[in-house]
Enzyme design. Sequence first.
Site, PDB file in Angstrom:
ATOM      1  CE  LYS A  78      -0.366   4.419 -10.339  1.00 35.88           C
ATOM      2  NZ  LYS A  78       1.031   4.832  -9.476  1.00 35.88           N
ATOM      3  CB  SER A 158      -0.627   7.079  -6.822  1.00 34.30           C
ATOM      4  OG  SER A 158       0.309   6.268  -7.397  1.00 34.30           O
ATOM      5  CB  SER A 182       2.645   5.097  -5.455  1.00 40.53           C
ATOM      6  OG  SER A 182       2.258   6.362  -5.192  1.00 40.53           O
TER       7      SER A 182
END
Lengths: 492, 484, 95
Positions: A78, A158, A182
């Site tokens: 990420k 996210s 997330s």
Amino acid sequence: MSLINDLTISQARKGLVEKKFSAEELVESFITEIESSKKLNSYISYNFESAIKEAKKSDIRIAKGDARDLEGIPIAIKDLFCTKGIKTTAASKMLYNFVPPYESTVTQNLLNAGSIFLGKTNLDEFAMGSSNETSFFGPCINPWKPIKEVHNYVPGGSSGGSAVAVSANLCLGAIGTDTGGSIRQPASFCGIIGLKPTYGRCSRWGIVAFASSLDQAGPMTRTVEDAAILLNNMAGYDSKDSTSVNKVVPNFEKSILKNINKLKFGIPKEYNLEDSNPEVKNLWEKGINLIRQGGGEVVDISLPHTKYALPSYYIIAPAEASSNLSRYDGVRYGHRVDGGSLEELYENTRGDGFGDEVKRRILIGTYVLSAGYYDAYYIKAQKIRTLIYKDFENVFKDIDVIFTPTTPNSAFPIDAKIDDPISMYMNDLLTVPANMAGLPAISIPSGKDNKGLPLGFQFIGKPFDESGLLNVASYFEEVCEFSDNKDEWWKS
Amino acid sequence: MSSTLEKSANWEIIIGLEVHAQVVSKSKLFSGMSTTFGAEPNTQVSFVDAAFPGMLPVINKFCVEQAVRTGIGLKAKINLESVFDRKNYFYADLPAGYQISQFENPIVGKGHVILDMPDGKIRKIGITRLHLEQDAGKSIHDSNSVNSYIDLNRSGIALMEIVSEPDLRTSEEAGLFLKKLRTILRYLGTCDGNMEQGSMRADVNVSVRRYGEELGTRCEIKNVNSIRFVQQAIEYESKRQIKEIESGNKIVQETRLFDPKIFETRPMRSKEESHDYRYFPDPDLLPLKLNENWVNQIIKSLPELPDERKQRFCDEFKLSIYDSGLLVDDKETADFFEKVVLNRDPKLVANIVLGDFFGYLNKLGQTINNSKVSSDSLGELIDLISDNVISGRISKEVLEIMFNTGQNPLEIVEEKSLKQNSNVDELEKIIDAILEVNKEKVTEYRAGKEKLFGFFIGQVMKKTEGKANPQIVNEILIKKLNNK
Amino acid sequence: MTIERKTVEKISSLAKIKLKDKETSELTNDLSQIMEWIDQLNQIDTKNTPPLTGVIQTNLYQREDLISEDKKLEEILKNSPETTESFFVVPRVVD
């Protein structure tokens, strides 16, 4: 060639050691796959050149019988983890050009284990969002969508890019961060496994901070076993993070026993929402039966303050974020818009560098901390957090694990909720409480709704009982028999 | 008495100080970067100090210990649980956009400092609190440029903010308070008190009121970096406020700066950010919990502090409070004194140390540590006086040579044949000769002009180049002059 | 709690974020909705509940006073939009 992209980490690890394919071949295969899947916009930046170089080194190590735990395993990171020499943007214009001179502890641990980074995955800007639509680099797209649907669907957020990369076989596994859901919510939307460890299990050092008291890194994988393998190589005490906990990290792979016999599962009535998707409720019912079939015990429990978790989260997380994001001022790194005075430079830079959702949250956070509102909002929320924490403490005296759906609904079309913040926030209704109490939680695919979109089961565990969660998840993984039947419509 | 004087005599000045004292430590409060003063710009900056993304603070144990030590030295309450908060504001030298500080739960609570006033009285000044916080960086403004330049070397160095109660009433008291505080910090070794290098700075809160009235509106004078400036700032500011009120104006609560070139304060030009600092507990740090045993160990390990030492000097050496006070003001002086005084007459040692010895140090701009006169050789000099080998007068001359050459006093005395003449026969002869030459004065003396005694002494000393033993000269002179 | 436009202006100035007119209007509306939604928290009595100080029960780790970092001037300045010699540069600051 594309066959090896379907492998699990566990299978690939075996294949590499048995020399069925080389790490270089594996990496090349993923590069080809990623190149042909650009439509999904799952990566913000690629690390191909270096990945191939590292793969060659891994092959030498494997040949020498010197392979480490993740030797030659290509994974995706990420773009919130700082990676030394690799651009780290947090999906924000503010950091569009930032190249960290340091490596986050978690990614360093993964490098030390021999894994190879394919690139940095897309996310909501500064991890603020539940749909990956707030990214400065454009929305990431869910490989799942209803059959014959023209609209693209969100992957959740996210950690949307990581979820998509795992789901579309654009890496063997990925890592994300979870502040209010997330990791788990996009895992649920994309039909994969997502684990948020106990707060303090993985170091936060080098992860671009969103809400420091809630952020936690975790694995996103295609199997529960893979989640255990990745977590083994992420977790650990780090004296550079004062909130990291000095506790022995067990071998999580060994905890996967697929056995829930005699385990007590708490079913919290407050997670049964009126406006949940009926299929979510049906699947939950089905899951409760699976507990009994596996010899587990079903216990009805109450977590009375559940309803207040989300609104209090939307005080605490923005408050911390408003302060954490003050450092983005255009002076030492990142985006800068000049101004005639220092004041103007700050205001121009931050006005231009942050997107809508980030601005919204910074302003909420600034507001709830400002003079006259601190007690009414911030302190109030922290008090409610105590109540939520105690709710969990109480029920865990009698049960081993809590069983709930991960989200009230399946993935939704891009643009469906972006202009309605509150309905967007509702996505995290069932995932936020675990963050508020710092508890570990895992989401696994449970089935699909009537549109054919994946849904997820969430298990919430006692502090530092990731082993227990992985065991429970491995049982459900086996009995749910979630089938990944999506067609690869996105390929060019 | 004029009416204006009458008026100002009615005014009481209320002063409170917030002293920022840089903690003596090798590394910064939340990072492992060096704190050395004077390094090249931005060479002592870690990623934490420059607030890079994802960087986290880790507290320095020694800084915590230093704060606790200081708290004990200020006779203050040590809070076994304290909390680090973020103070949020934007400024060029504050990279994170917040300063890690302590707001509601500081590490040290209420204490006090004792001031010895020149009139011999004692004033007890309350300490409200002491807390740990990070220092900011430095903005450098080049007058020819449209830019400012940022150096973050100082960013993250540990500070103790020591807040006094508004107990001070005059600029003199404020000066004494700062001096005393600095003495205590230096005794404790927790701050070097070096105001020129900025390791001690003060924010000064001043308000005025007519006696018996409610407290007035205060102004804060920021970042004053010398004791003299603090006093001048108070003088100016209190006069300004009295003048404002007497002309019928109201005092506006504001932050001001002291300009040492013109001895005036002026409002800060930068936009006042309405002071909404949005304090909240720093989520990157847990509450700081101290072990009571650990605190007790620090209490035991504390050095003797100036107040206690002063009392001991009075009791043990029978020195006056005033002399004891002077000796303990500076830890090095007191240590030096204690070395010299061993097996010697305390009053004589105190007189020499505070008198001639300090006189030369000041004249030469030296300190105890870098002067050529060691405690041993000063002791030897004092022994020469006590043993009547040299006179007090000659000792000054010897001491001056010692300061210049570092030579041993006995060596000097022998080399220059400065030994005191205590030979009674010899001195009698000299005195006889002097009385013979000054017959008229002898008659005058005997007629009652006793003042002339000093004249005769002077003559003897002149003749003997100061080497005559004054006591013996005295005795002979009295005998001869009174022997009509 | 309804948020007024001038409140948004005030907090955006505190947060040093320049907003366009349209943004201010939208944010006024969004923030009002969000804060109204948050106000459901007033339903619970928390008079006797202490605020949570953290989910971690361990003591704060305190490091030894050692210099563990070396000079990293180049890395510190490398990402900066504007530097001169070894300083960061900003528009002139008045005090």
